[in-house]
Scaffold this motif. Structure first.
Motif: not given
Lengths: 126, 137, 91
Positions: C18-38
């Motif tokens: 499985v690949t989850l490919f983040l694009v557009q605003n989907g990348v916003i939680p990818a920043r280190a320090g973001a509250k997105a432990p999921g």
């Protein structure tokens, strides 16, 4: 009349429009004599980030020569005397440091947004 | 051609409304540059993407005249991708849902765009290696 | 946490690649320090989590400042996987 433009929707069609349409609309109305300020919330807090770079878009032999420069637009608003606020928690939840933001934007805690609204005749939430 | 692939994209968003349209165009651009055959089934608002009467404009807020502004027109993106596909040995078959076109009064599409029906989406998908649906939200 | 995180985790748990490919605003939680432990949890669960290089740059997210388990990648990866016949779902 004093209006607070609340921008939540972010990067929606910005590559086609070469800007954010609400930030653009705010600039245009300010230029027409409007009295407006801006509150960035949700994903739109990213609009206050320095170094946004949307350059390089191309399709076949079509190339985008004027990409959106949203940080410059935010600076433009500030330069015209528009206050630009952002919800502090919305930025921190996204891992955004204050040092990453353009100078002049003002953090407002989520709990003080209601008080901020009191300073305006209208709050337009886009 | 050995290894030649065929991909179908079903898209729904109108121009200037969503980042999804741009991402769809980016995916199509990559595929046609590889010489793949690409089908696009434009549904609902996406049928406006190749509308021939789109016009660029100057932008006073940006302080640029029309030529300098080079305002993106999705019809130009579609045309560039059709050309790129042909240049790279593939084909871009862009099908606009006919009923969606009629509802919106956007029958004047650029050259290379054809009118179709949901049956076309089914046929295109059946003849493809893969299909990606980019639905609106 | 978006429902498709669970779907990706369930698919990986069932032994799928499985690949989850983040694009557009989907990348916003990818920043280190973001509250997105999921997102990092998905990576730990065996999901490949990728973030579109262009979308990152557009949002001033440095590719070397991503949360644990997330990698920057070009959009070409999506076309690669489509061409390989991977089942692709847009969320």
């Amino acid at each position: 009349m004093k209006v607070l433009q609340i921008v939540e929707s972010a990067y929606r069609g910005t590559l086609e429009e070469q800007d954010d349409t609400i930030i653009w609309l705010t600039q245009a109305m300010k230029g027409a004599g409007g009295d407006l300020d801006v509150l960035l919330r949700g994903n739109a807090v990213s609009y206050a980030l320095k170094d946004q770079d949307a350059s390089g878009l191309s399709f076949g032999d079509w190339k985008q020569t004027e990409p959106p420069r949203i940080d410059e637009q935010v600076n433009g608003l500030l330069g015209k005397g528009v206050k630009v606020y952002y919800v502090d928690e919305d930025a921190s939840e996204r891992g955004i440091d204050k040092s990453d933001l353009v100078k002049g934007v003002q953090a407002i805690p989520r709990g003080q947004v209601a008080e901020l609204l009191g300073a305006y005749d209208h709050a337009w939430h886009w | 051609m050995a290894g030649k692939k065929t991909l179908t994209f079903a898209i729904m968003d109108p121009p200037y409304e969503s980042g999804r349209s741009t991402t769809a165009f980016r995916l199509i651009d990559i595929a046609v540059k590889r010489g793949y055959d690409v089908n696009v089934f434009a549904y609902e608002g996406a049928v406006c993407l190749p509308f021939a009467k789109q016009q660029a404009h100057p932008n006073a807020v940006h302080g640029r005249e029309a030529e300098e502004e080079n305002h993106p027109l999705p019809k130009d993106w579609v045309a560039a991708l059709i050309k790129s596909a042909a240049t790279n040995g593939g084909k871009l078959d862009w099908v606009n849902c006919g009923l969606c076109v009629d509802e919106r009064g956007v029958a004047e599409a650029i050259e290379g765009v054809r009118r179709g029906t949901p049956a076309d989406l089914w046929k295109l998908a059946e003849g493809s290696d893969n299909t990606l649906v980019i639905g609106t939200r | 946490m978006p429902s498709y995180y669970d779907l990706a985790k369930d698919l990986a748990g069932a032994g799928n690649e499985v690949t989850l490919f983040l694009v557009q605003n989907g990348v916003i939680p990818a920043r280190a320090g973001a509250k997105a432990p999921g997102l990092s949890a998905l990576a730990e669960a065996g999901v490949e989590v990728l973030a579109d290089e262009f979308s990152l740059r557009e949002r001033a997210i440095s590719a070397n400042r991503l949360a644990s388990g997330i990698r920057a990648a070009p959009l070409d990866v999506v076309v690669d996987q489509l061409a390989d016949g991977r089942k692709a779902m847009w969320h």
